[in-house]
Design a protein around this motif. Structure first.
Motif, PDB file in Angstrom:
ATOM      1  N   PHE A  50      19.885  14.006  -0.754  1.00  0.00           N
ATOM      2  CA  PHE A  50      18.554  13.578  -1.198  1.00  0.00           C
ATOM      3  C   PHE A  50      18.501  12.061  -1.356  1.00  0.00           C
ATOM      4  O   PHE A  50      17.563  11.409  -0.892  1.00  0.00           O
ATOM      5  CB  PHE A  50      18.202  14.260  -2.525  1.00  0.00           C
ATOM      6  CG  PHE A  50      16.897  13.799  -3.115  1.00  0.00           C
ATOM      7  CD1 PHE A  50      15.705  14.413  -2.762  1.00  0.00           C
ATOM      8  CD2 PHE A  50      16.860  12.754  -4.028  1.00  0.00           C
ATOM      9  CE1 PHE A  50      14.500  13.984  -3.298  1.00  0.00           C
ATOM     10  CE2 PHE A  50      15.661  12.312  -4.565  1.00  0.00           C
ATOM     11  CZ  PHE A  50      14.470  12.936  -4.198  1.00  0.00           C
ATOM     12  N   THR A  51      19.514  11.506  -2.012  1.00  0.00           N
ATOM     13  CA  THR A  51      19.543  10.060  -2.247  1.00  0.00           C
ATOM     14  C   THR A  51      19.627   9.294  -0.940  1.00  0.00           C
ATOM     15  O   THR A  51      18.935   8.287  -0.740  1.00  0.00           O
ATOM     16  CB  THR A  51      20.737   9.702  -3.147  1.00  0.00           C
ATOM     17  OG1 THR A  51      20.647  10.447  -4.364  1.00  0.00           O
ATOM     18  CG2 THR A  51      20.739   8.215  -3.480  1.00  0.00           C
ATOM     19  N   GLN A  52      20.455   9.774  -0.028  1.00  0.00           N
ATOM     20  CA  GLN A  52      20.601   9.089   1.251  1.00  0.00           C
ATOM     21  C   GLN A  52      19.324   9.181   2.083  1.00  0.00           C
ATOM     22  O   GLN A  52      18.892   8.186   2.677  1.00  0.00           O
ATOM     23  CB  GLN A  52      21.799   9.669   2.004  1.00  0.00           C
ATOM     24  CG  GLN A  52      23.120   9.311   1.335  1.00  0.00           C
ATOM     25  CD  GLN A  52      24.310  10.082   1.874  1.00  0.00           C
ATOM     26  OE1 GLN A  52      24.145  11.032   2.644  1.00  0.00           O
ATOM     27  NE2 GLN A  52      25.505   9.707   1.463  1.00  0.00           N
ATOM     28  N   LYS A  53      18.696  10.340   2.106  1.00  0.00           N
ATOM     29  CA  LYS A  53      17.455  10.499   2.875  1.00  0.00           C
ATOM     30  C   LYS A  53      16.336   9.625   2.318  1.00  0.00           C
ATOM     31  O   LYS A  53      15.468   9.159   3.068  1.00  0.00           O
ATOM     32  CB  LYS A  53      17.005  11.958   2.856  1.00  0.00           C
ATOM     33  CG  LYS A  53      17.841  12.895   3.695  1.00  0.00           C
ATOM     34  CD  LYS A  53      17.356  14.330   3.530  1.00  0.00           C
ATOM     35  CE  LYS A  53      18.207  15.309   4.311  1.00  0.00           C
ATOM     36  NZ  LYS A  53      17.779  16.713   4.093  1.00  0.00           N
ATOM     37  N   ASN A  54      16.328   9.421   1.007  1.00  0.00           N
ATOM     38  CA  ASN A  54      15.237   8.706   0.357  1.00  0.00           C
ATOM     39  C   ASN A  54      15.560   7.242   0.081  1.00  0.00           C
ATOM     40  O   ASN A  54      14.787   6.553  -0.591  1.00  0.00           O
ATOM     41  CB  ASN A  54      14.838   9.416  -0.929  1.00  0.00           C
ATOM     42  CG  ASN A  54      14.105  10.717  -0.651  1.00  0.00           C
ATOM     43  OD1 ASN A  54      12.929  10.719  -0.342  1.00  0.00           O
ATOM     44  ND2 ASN A  54      14.828  11.830  -0.720  1.00  0.00           N
ATOM     45  N   SER A  55      16.699   6.765   0.588  1.00  0.00           N
ATOM     46  CA  SER A  55      16.962   5.335   0.511  1.00  0.00           C
ATOM     47  C   SER A  55      16.097   4.639   1.549  1.00  0.00           C
ATOM     48  O   SER A  55      15.586   5.277   2.478  1.00  0.00           O
ATOM     49  CB  SER A  55      18.436   5.034   0.765  1.00  0.00           C
ATOM     50  OG  SER A  55      18.728   5.146   2.150  1.00  0.00           O
ATOM     51  N   ASP A  56      15.905   3.350   1.420  1.00  0.00           N
ATOM     52  CA  ASP A  56      15.100   2.616   2.405  1.00  0.00           C
ATOM     53  C   ASP A  56      15.987   1.864   3.386  1.00  0.00           C
ATOM     54  O   ASP A  56      15.562   0.901   4.008  1.00  0.00           O
ATOM     55  CB  ASP A  56      14.129   1.664   1.713  1.00  0.00           C
ATOM     56  CG  ASP A  56      14.829   0.620   0.854  1.00  0.00           C
ATOM     57  OD1 ASP A  56      16.064   0.709   0.706  1.00  0.00           O
ATOM     58  OD2 ASP A  56      14.141  -0.277   0.330  1.00  0.00           O
TER      59      ASP A  56
END
Length: 274
Positions: free
Chosen positions: A212-218
């Motif tokens: 989740f964190t990786q997908k939602n990083s910019d």
């Protein structure tokens, strides 16, 4: 200015053989582009990059392709990019930090005087053909500088439970900090990873939160099926590494769902190895 150059031809390109290319010395290497036909990624079972005759990067072609896709590069389709830069960062200086600087000595006289790529080709390849292009620039003063050292290794667990690994490389000249680590389970799933340094828990994530964190990083991270990635630079900040210099104890713990072998491809920042 970045230069785009065709490299000399490979030697030994045939099924079941080791292909080899000696790259010209005297410039700074940012990226290599391996153009291939008559052989699949899976049939290029190991790619080794050597400086002064010593391996400083090792991965399979399939692993390199998945590593590329994780940072947002296109999947290989006849062209496999081999970046020396730290891809997926917001700061250009941090990204170019690990470009390979050749034929320039540091204050101790150390310099990269040879740069070679070796590729193991499986015997099942039909009619392999390889050529290489490179993105280069003028060399920088100061010698080899910071190197991206990439190591492959494997550990196994006999059944579901916790796999603790305390002997991954750390604290050596070539492993001053951990940039990123790719873990590939042979079966089942890795449910959680915990990182301990000098007996303190410094990083812990379950799989769902990690992806989740990786997908939602910019910063363009794209989680890959079958790969569990520890990436403290996931938000694009290159200085956010796990420091390993002077560390007395470093270990990782994996919560494994089944018996498995965990193949690891670990990126370290360090110096040119002896």
């Amino acid at each position: 200015m970045l230069l785009e150059q065709r490299m000399p031809p490979f030697e030994g390109v045939s099924p079941g053989n080791q292909a080899l290319i000696k790259l010209p010395i005297g410039r700074r290497y940012h990226h290599l582009f391996l153009i291939y036909s008559g052989v699949t990624l899976a049939q290029m079972t190991e790619i080794r990059i050597l400086a002064n005759g010593k391996v400083f990067q090792s991965f399979s072609a399939t692993q390199r392709d998945k590593m590329n896709q994780f940072v947002g590069l296109d999947a290989a389709n006849g062209i496999l990019q081999i970046p020396f830069e730290r891809m997926g960062l917001k700061n250009r200086d941090q990204q170019e930090l690990t470009a390979v600087n050749t034929n320039v000595a540091d204050k101790n006289g150390r310099a990269i005087t040879s740069l070679t790529v070796e590729i193991d080709i499986a015997g099942t390849a039909t009619a392999p053909a390889l050529k290489m292009f490179a993105t280069q620039s003028a060399p920088q003063p100061g010698g080899p500088g910071v190197m991206m050292n990439i190591r492959r290794t494997s550990r196994s667990i006999a059944g579901a439970g916790e796999l603790e690994v305390s002997d991954y490389l750390y604290g050596t000249p070539v492993s001053q900090s951990l940039n990123r680590a790719f873990f590939i389970p042979s079966a089942g799933n890795i449910n959680r990873v915990i990182v301990e340094r000098d007996l303190y828990n410094i990083w812990e994530r379950e799989t769902a939160l990690n992806e989740f964190t990786q997908k939602n990083s910019d910063a363009g991270r794209v989680p890959q099926s079958g790969y569990w990635v520890l990436d403290t630079t996931e938000r694009g900040y290159g200085a956010n590494q796990i420091g390993l210099r002077g560390v007395q104890d470093f270990r990782m713990r994996f919560d494994c769902s089944a018996a498995m072998t965990v193949d690891a491809v670990i990126e370290y920042l360090g110096v040119l190895g002896d």
